[in-house]
Design a protein around this motif. Structure first.
Motif, short mmCIF file in Angstrom:
data_model
loop_
_atom_site.label_atom_id
_atom_site.label_comp_id
_atom_site.label_asym_id
_atom_site.label_seq_id
_atom_site.Cartn_x
_atom_site.Cartn_y
_atom_site.Cartn_z
N VAL A 56 -2.86 2.03 2.55
CA VAL A 56 -2.44 3.24 2.80
C VAL A 56 -3.05 3.90 4.05
CG1 VAL A 56 -2.22 5.77 1.81
CG2 VAL A 56 -1.72 3.88 0.40
N GLU A 57 -4.49 3.85 4.13
CA GLU A 57 -5.08 4.22 5.27
C GLU A 57 -4.79 3.22 6.52
OE1 GLU A 57 -7.48 6.46 5.94
OE2 GLU A 57 -6.66 7.15 4.13
N ALA A 58 -4.65 2.08 6.28
CA ALA A 58 -4.21 1.13 7.62
C ALA A 58 -3.18 1.39 8.12
CB ALA A 58 -4.45 -0.44 7.18
N ALA A 59 -1.94 2.04 7.28
CA ALA A 59 -0.61 2.20 7.70
C ALA A 59 -0.37 3.79 8.14
CB ALA A 59 0.31 1.97 6.58
N LYS A 60 -1.40 4.48 8.18
CA LYS A 60 -1.59 5.88 8.24
C LYS A 60 -0.67 6.51 9.48
CE LYS A 60 -5.39 8.14 8.70
NZ LYS A 60 -6.76 8.46 8.32
N HIS A 61 -0.73 5.73 10.58
CA HIS A 61 -0.13 5.93 11.70
C HIS A 61 1.26 5.57 11.75
CE1 HIS A 61 -1.38 1.83 11.89
NE2 HIS A 61 -0.43 1.68 12.98
N LEU A 62 1.79 4.72 10.81
CA LEU A 62 3.32 4.51 10.91
C LEU A 62 4.30 5.27 9.97
CD1 LEU A 62 2.62 0.55 10.13
CD2 LEU A 62 3.35 1.65 12.20
N PRO A 63 5.46 5.47 10.56
CA PRO A 63 6.46 6.26 9.88
C PRO A 63 6.99 5.67 8.76
CG PRO A 63 7.49 5.39 11.81
CD PRO A 63 6.04 4.90 11.81
N VAL A 64 6.23 5.07 7.78
CA VAL A 64 6.78 4.60 6.70
C VAL A 64 6.18 5.09 5.21
CG1 VAL A 64 4.96 2.85 6.76
CG2 VAL A 64 7.06 2.20 5.76
N ALA A 124 -3.24 -3.90 -11.16
CA ALA A 124 -3.87 -2.68 -11.59
C ALA A 124 -5.48 -2.93 -11.84
CB ALA A 124 -2.95 -2.19 -12.70
N THR A 125 -6.15 -3.77 -10.89
CA THR A 125 -7.35 -3.85 -11.32
C THR A 125 -8.07 -3.18 -10.24
OG1 THR A 125 -7.25 -5.71 -9.70
CG2 THR A 125 -7.08 -6.37 -12.05
N VAL A 126 -9.46 -3.17 -10.47
CA VAL A 126 -10.39 -2.24 -9.29
C VAL A 126 -10.03 -2.78 -7.80
CG1 VAL A 126 -12.75 -1.91 -8.65
CG2 VAL A 126 -12.06 -1.83 -10.97
N GLU A 127 -10.02 -4.38 -7.85
CA GLU A 127 -9.72 -5.01 -6.45
C GLU A 127 -8.33 -4.38 -6.03
OE1 GLU A 127 -10.68 -6.55 -9.03
OE2 GLU A 127 -12.80 -6.98 -8.70
N GLY A 128 -7.37 -4.60 -7.15
CA GLY A 128 -5.90 -4.17 -6.45
C GLY A 128 -5.71 -2.79 -6.05
N GLN A 129 -6.44 -2.04 -6.69
CA GLN A 129 -6.35 -0.36 -6.59
C GLN A 129 -6.98 -0.09 -5.07
OE1 GLN A 129 -4.41 1.29 -8.01
NE2 GLN A 129 -5.02 1.87 -10.09
N ALA A 130 -8.23 -0.74 -4.99
CA ALA A 130 -8.97 -0.83 -3.85
C ALA A 130 -8.16 -1.20 -2.41
CB ALA A 130 -10.26 -1.35 -3.58
N VAL A 174 7.30 1.13 1.58
CA VAL A 174 6.52 0.07 1.06
C VAL A 174 5.77 0.29 -0.25
CG1 VAL A 174 4.23 -1.17 1.48
CG2 VAL A 174 5.46 -0.61 3.54
N ILE A 175 6.32 -0.66 -1.16
CA ILE A 175 5.85 -0.35 -2.37
C ILE A 175 4.67 -1.32 -2.61
CG2 ILE A 175 6.52 -0.85 -4.92
CD1 ILE A 175 9.67 -0.76 -4.01
N LEU A 176 3.70 -0.62 -3.15
CA LEU A 176 2.16 -1.30 -3.29
C LEU A 176 2.05 -2.05 -4.68
CD1 LEU A 176 0.19 1.55 -1.40
CD2 LEU A 176 0.52 -1.15 -0.60
N ALA A 177 2.51 -3.44 -4.87
CA ALA A 177 2.33 -3.46 -6.04
C ALA A 177 1.32 -4.75 -6.37
CB ALA A 177 3.75 -4.76 -6.37
N THR A 178 0.08 -4.42 -5.77
CA THR A 178 -1.31 -5.01 -5.98
C THR A 178 -1.60 -4.92 -7.43
OG1 THR A 178 -2.22 -3.24 -5.21
CG2 THR A 178 -1.97 -5.25 -3.98
N HIS A 212 -5.28 1.10 -1.75
CA HIS A 212 -5.76 2.22 -0.94
C HIS A 212 -5.98 1.99 0.59
CE1 HIS A 212 -5.83 5.09 -4.39
NE2 HIS A 212 -6.52 4.40 -5.04
N TYR A 213 -6.71 1.01 0.90
CA TYR A 213 -6.96 0.31 1.90
C TYR A 213 -5.77 0.29 2.90
CZ TYR A 213 -8.87 -1.82 5.97
OH TYR A 213 -9.24 -2.39 7.42
#
Ligand SMILES: [Zn+2]
Ligand SMILES: [Zn+2]
Lengths: 198, 198
Positions: B156-164, B144-150, B138-142, B153-154
């Protein structure tokens, strides 16, 4: 991108003055994503305006009626006639709030190389308008371009036989104009047309 | 000015992004004086686009069909999924020609103060999309603002359990960027994320 109708909308937006491919895309996305209602309103306004707006039968400016509000107004000085090239000029002068007479729109300027002579910009009709003796002063407000100047000079000649004063809007340094940024032609005109202060 | 329908057209044009009162007037005059046919074409394109363009059922980008061309394409790498905030970002990345995978459009970014949480930008649906094991990166292309970064990051956490694998588009000095004109946050990021050349 996205769909044929999206691309068609981007292309259609390109007819707007100073809208390039990037801003047309941005506009199309904005309308579809954020303001479909506004887009439908714009479509309606475009259809209405193109159907109902046309030239005033008297002054050749724009109106929805046979004759425009300015021509019909009793509050405006019928002795003063301001001659301009286009309805955009009427709008600019009205917004300056500096004129309370009537208008005459030529619809262009003399440009012999493009085959635009006195007939094409309705000068015979203007001379006819002046012939009833109601107008006492014609303000020549054609553009301060070579063609606009030539058109103003031609009008002075064409109206030589009529008992009407003709004036030209002043040319000089624009309000707030810093001399070092004003082009030298304008500056030399401004010096030539200097006005006595004391 | 001129007529009610003229003023309505000027107002309607104001909904376009970065079109102020002066340019709306200029556009309206241009359309009525010089390009009535173009104005009618634009009205038609607006009606068509607003009626037929909607969200893709799979990626939430824009399409005229149930599912968009990119989602349907067999030429694109289904193992790569690029997550963006809006269809405008899909367009920008497509135009850069740098990506040949598939997309997922969130339709915004996390903004707790505005009541926009994970549900509002469809994060549960994205996690579900990732759950079939087809996507490997998954390429996170939100933005480069504070909200996009947050938001990144969210995710990454939400997908922690997935093998991706999850990557973030690089941040740094833009192409052609002269260092003295680049803001200091970007510059400090660029130094921090420096890449080995030898
Ligand atoms: Zn009129
Ligand atoms: Zn799609």
């Amino acid at each position: 991108m996205f769909s044929g109708r999206f691309d068609q909308l981007v292309q259609a937006l390109r007819i707007l003055p100073s809208v390039g491919p990037k801003s047309a895309q941005r506009m199309a996305l904005h309308l579809i994503m954020k303001n479909k209602e506004g887009a439908l309103g714009l479509a309606h306004a475009l259809n209405e305006a193109t159907s109902y707006i046309h030239e005033c039968a008297v002054c050749h400016s724009l109106t929805e009626n046979e004759v425009c509000d300015i021509c019909l107004s009793n509050d405006r000085d019928e002795q003063l006639l301001c001659v301009v090239e286009s309805p955009a000029d009427v709008m600019a002068i009205e917004q300056s709030g500096s004129f309370k007479g009537k208008y005459h729109v030529l619809g262009g300027h003399l440009s012999p190389l493009d085959g635009i002579g006195p007939e094409e910009i309705g000068i015979p009709y203007l001379i006819q308008r002046l012939s009833d003796g109601l107008v006492t002063e014609v303000i020549l407000a054609t553009n301060a371009t070579v063609e606009g100047q030539a058109t103003a000079h031609y009008l002075v000649e064409a109206a030589k036989h009529l008992p009407v004063n003709m004036t030209r809007i002043a040319q000089g340094v624009p309000q707030g104009g810093e001399l070092e940024y004003v082009d030298s032609h304008t500056l030399s005109q401004a010096v030539h047309n200097r006005m006595r202060m004391k």
